[in-house]
Scaffold this motif. Structure first.
Motif, PDB file in Angstrom:
ATOM      1  N   GLU A   1       0.830  -1.201   0.000  1.00 57.95           N
ATOM      2  CA  GLU A   1       0.000   0.000   0.000  1.00 57.95           C
ATOM      3  C   GLU A   1       0.863   1.249   0.000  1.00 57.95           C
ATOM      4  O   GLU A   1       1.809   1.372   0.785  1.00 57.95           O
ATOM      5  N   PHE A   2       0.512   2.189  -0.859  1.00 55.20           N
ATOM      6  CA  PHE A   2       1.217   3.470  -0.898  1.00 55.20           C
ATOM      7  C   PHE A   2       0.962   4.263   0.372  1.00 55.20           C
ATOM      8  O   PHE A   2      -0.189   4.406   0.813  1.00 55.20           O
ATOM      9  N   VAL A   3       2.040   4.802   0.953  1.00 55.28           N
ATOM     10  CA  VAL A   3       1.928   5.597   2.172  1.00 55.28           C
ATOM     11  C   VAL A   3       2.263   7.062   1.893  1.00 55.28           C
ATOM     12  O   VAL A   3       1.470   7.956   2.186  1.00 55.28           O
ATOM     13  N   ALA A   4       3.456   7.300   1.333  1.00 51.87           N
ATOM     14  CA  ALA A   4       3.883   8.681   1.108  1.00 51.87           C
ATOM     15  C   ALA A   4       5.015   8.710   0.091  1.00 51.87           C
ATOM     16  O   ALA A   4       5.693   7.700  -0.137  1.00 51.87           O
ATOM     17  N   HIS A   5       5.204   9.901  -0.498  1.00 53.09           N
ATOM     18  CA  HIS A   5       6.238  10.075  -1.505  1.00 53.09           C
ATOM     19  C   HIS A   5       6.784  11.485  -1.404  1.00 53.09           C
ATOM     20  O   HIS A   5       6.034  12.433  -1.151  1.00 53.09           O
ATOM     21  N   ILE A   6       8.084  11.621  -1.616  1.00 56.94           N
ATOM     22  CA  ILE A   6       8.697  12.939  -1.664  1.00 56.94           C
ATOM     23  C   ILE A   6       9.585  13.020  -2.910  1.00 56.94           C
ATOM     24  O   ILE A   6      10.430  12.156  -3.155  1.00 56.94           O
ATOM     25  N   ARG A   7       9.331  14.060  -3.709  1.00 60.34           N
ATOM     26  CA  ARG A   7      10.097  14.255  -4.931  1.00 60.34           C
ATOM     27  C   ARG A   7      11.499  14.774  -4.611  1.00 60.34           C
ATOM     28  O   ARG A   7      11.756  15.243  -3.501  1.00 60.34           O
ATOM     29  N   ARG A   8      12.362  14.740  -5.612  1.00 62.63           N
ATOM     30  CA  ARG A   8      13.706  15.275  -5.427  1.00 62.63           C
ATOM     31  C   ARG A   8      13.645  16.757  -5.069  1.00 62.63           C
ATOM     32  O   ARG A   8      14.456  17.254  -4.289  1.00 62.63           O
ATOM     33  N   GLY A   9      12.656  17.432  -5.611  1.00 61.27           N
ATOM     34  CA  GLY A   9      12.503  18.857  -5.321  1.00 61.27           C
ATOM     35  C   GLY A   9      11.794  19.142  -4.020  1.00 61.27           C
ATOM     36  O   GLY A   9      11.665  20.312  -3.629  1.00 61.27           O
ATOM     37  N   GLY A  10      11.311  18.089  -3.339  1.00 60.82           N
ATOM     38  CA  GLY A  10      10.702  18.277  -2.033  1.00 60.82           C
ATOM     39  C   GLY A  10       9.185  18.199  -1.999  1.00 60.82           C
ATOM     40  O   GLY A  10       8.594  18.205  -0.914  1.00 60.82           O
ATOM     41  N   TYR A  11       8.515  18.143  -3.160  1.00 60.62           N
ATOM     42  CA  TYR A  11       7.060  18.071  -3.144  1.00 60.62           C
ATOM     43  C   TYR A  11       6.614  16.730  -2.581  1.00 60.62           C
ATOM     44  O   TYR A  11       7.210  15.703  -2.858  1.00 60.62           O
ATOM     45  N   LYS A  12       5.513  16.753  -1.817  1.00 58.90           N
ATOM     46  CA  LYS A  12       5.100  15.574  -1.070  1.00 58.90           C
ATOM     47  C   LYS A  12       3.708  15.099  -1.466  1.00 58.90           C
ATOM     48  O   LYS A  12       2.832  15.922  -1.799  1.00 58.90           O
ATOM     49  N   TYR A  13       3.517  13.805  -1.391  1.00 62.33           N
ATOM     50  CA  TYR A  13       2.220  13.178  -1.650  1.00 62.33           C
ATOM     51  C   TYR A  13       1.956  12.171  -0.537  1.00 62.33           C
ATOM     52  O   TYR A  13       2.891  11.550  -0.027  1.00 62.33           O
ATOM     53  N   TYR A  14       0.654  11.991  -0.216  1.00 63.96           N
ATOM     54  CA  TYR A  14       0.289  11.065   0.859  1.00 63.96           C
ATOM     55  C   TYR A  14      -0.873  10.172   0.450  1.00 63.96           C
ATOM     56  O   TYR A  14      -1.756  10.582  -0.303  1.00 63.96           O
TER      57      TYR A  14
END
Length: 125
Positions: free
Chosen positions: A46-59
């Protein structure tokens, strides 16, 4: 060859907090987009969270507002701060990284090339 090592898992009581770490070796972490997934027996990752190289975040919807993803490229490390934990958060948590991730696939485990070994988080009274 890039390697990912998670740490910080353990047993906590409901309502408590825990911070997971993911250290990248073999390459500088700034090259990679980083994600966290979790898995319980018999279910898909299950996807929990993601952070891009530039710092943008997804949850993921299940953790939005309770979990915070961050990274410190000077330490080649990513973090997952988990607050207000519930028994439903019990799972093996995996760190993932990819240098060529397509943004539309960031919630898919199959999109990540590199994975850690996982760390167990158990929330129980």
């Amino acid at each position: 060859q890039v390697q990912l090592v998670e740490s910080g898992g353990g047993l906590v009581q409901p309502g408590e907090s825990l911070t997971l770490s993911c250290t990248i070796s073999g390459h500088t972490s700034s090259r990679y987009d980083m994600g966290w997934f979790r898995q319980v027996p018999g279910k898909e990752r299950e996807f929990v969270a993601h952070i891009r190289r530039g710092g943008y975040k997804y949850y993921g919807d299940a953790v939005k507002g309770r979990f915070t993803i961050s990274r410190d490229n000077t330490k080649n490390t990513g973090y997952l701060q988990m607050n207000s934990l519930t028994p439903e958060d019990t799972a093996v948590y995996y760190c993932a990284a990819d240098a060529n991730l397509i943004i539309t696939t960031l919630r898919l485990a199959s999109a990540y090339k590199n994975w850690g070994q996982g760390t167990q988080v158990t929330v129980s009274s």
